[in-house]
Design an enzyme around this catalytic site. Structure first.
Site, PDB file in Angstrom:
ATOM      1  N   THR A  75      34.554  43.440  52.108  1.00 54.26           N
ATOM      2  CA  THR A  75      34.992  44.591  51.334  1.00 54.26           C
ATOM      3  C   THR A  75      33.880  45.632  51.288  1.00 54.26           C
ATOM      4  OG1 THR A  75      36.340  43.153  49.955  1.00 54.26           O
ATOM      5  CG2 THR A  75      35.868  45.359  49.091  1.00 54.26           C
ATOM      6  N   ASP A 106      43.083  42.376  46.776  1.00 54.41           N
ATOM      7  CA  ASP A 106      42.861  43.257  45.634  1.00 54.41           C
ATOM      8  C   ASP A 106      42.479  44.681  46.024  1.00 54.41           C
ATOM      9  OD1 ASP A 106      40.381  42.005  46.495  1.00 54.41           O
ATOM     10  OD2 ASP A 106      39.442  42.976  44.784  1.00 54.41           O
ATOM     11  N   THR A 126      34.615  42.987  44.889  1.00 59.14           N
ATOM     12  CA  THR A 126      34.625  42.225  46.135  1.00 59.14           C
ATOM     13  C   THR A 126      34.698  40.751  45.767  1.00 59.14           C
ATOM     14  OG1 THR A 126      33.523  41.875  48.271  1.00 59.14           O
ATOM     15  CG2 THR A 126      32.094  42.035  46.334  1.00 59.14           C
ATOM     16  N   GLY A 127      35.096  39.947  46.709  1.00 65.78           N
ATOM     17  CA  GLY A 127      35.184  38.512  46.448  1.00 65.78           C
ATOM     18  C   GLY A 127      36.611  38.031  46.595  1.00 65.78           C
ATOM     19  N   HIS A 128      36.954  37.010  45.857  1.00 64.24           N
ATOM     20  CA  HIS A 128      38.289  36.419  45.937  1.00 64.24           C
ATOM     21  C   HIS A 128      39.300  37.318  45.231  1.00 64.24           C
ATOM     22  CE1 HIS A 128      35.810  32.896  46.905  1.00 64.24           C
ATOM     23  NE2 HIS A 128      36.807  32.674  47.732  1.00 64.24           N
TER      24      HIS A 128
END
Length: 188
Positions: A75, A106, A126-128
């Protein structure tokens, strides 16, 4: 925002045109691609040979096991304040590798991957993505700043909220990685 836009470089630029040229908030899939092509974007082959080979290997078992480390984020989130104090932001991703076809993360979900309120502040994540979407993470960060929290405090509180929900769902917290960045109207 644009979602599920394939074969078009710089989707964040297409998303900006959706904001500037249409009365809509989201364009998706083939409609987003038609809009991009009508506005001068060119369709390109974006899948590299290396990525295609990795995908073909993955299809043999079709198991998605995310790699948790700072090196495994794709991201790009950008927040800025201009000389007049106006805030802006952009968020783009190629998405989680080896996921179900059609999965939306997302990044294109306004309020989850990115949220800008020019009166308060801006945040991006950012991330899951599934974990961020569950709390509309970037909106949560901005709303916490509206309540008086610093950007750092607001980001920490949003991550804590994600972990509370994950614990309730009996998720292994070591398998979740989330990051937020934020800026408030003071430029902090």
């Amino acid at each position: 925002s644009v979602l599920f836009l394939q074969g078009i470089m710089h989707p964040v630029s297409v998303a900006r045109l959706v904001m500037e040229k249409t009365p809509h908030v989201y364009l998706s899939g083939e409609g987003a691609k038609i809009f991009a092509l009508e506005n001068g974007f060119k369709e390109e082959k974006l899948l590299t040979d290396k990525a295609k080979q990795a995908y073909e290997q993955w299809k043999e078992k079709q198991q998605y096991i995310p790699k948790i480390s700072p090196e495994h984020h794709d991201t790009i989130g950008i927040l800025a304040m201009d000389s007049k104090g106006r805030l802006s932001g952009a968020c783009t991703t190629s998405g989680m590798a080896f996921k179900m076809h059609g999965r939306i993360g997302d990044s294109p979900i306004i309020g989850a991957g990115l949220f800008v309120d020019n009166e308060v502040g801006a945040a991006t994540a950012t991330g899951h993505g599934e974990e961020v979407m569950r709390i509309v993470g970037s909106h949560t960060v901005v709303e916490l700043m509206r309540q008086g929290h610093s950007p750092e405090e607001a980001c920490k509180k949003a991550v804590e909220r994600i972990f509370v929900i994950a614990k309730r769902k009996n998720k292994n917290l070591d398998e979740i990685q989330i990051g937020f960045i934020a800026i408030n109207k003071k430029g902090e």
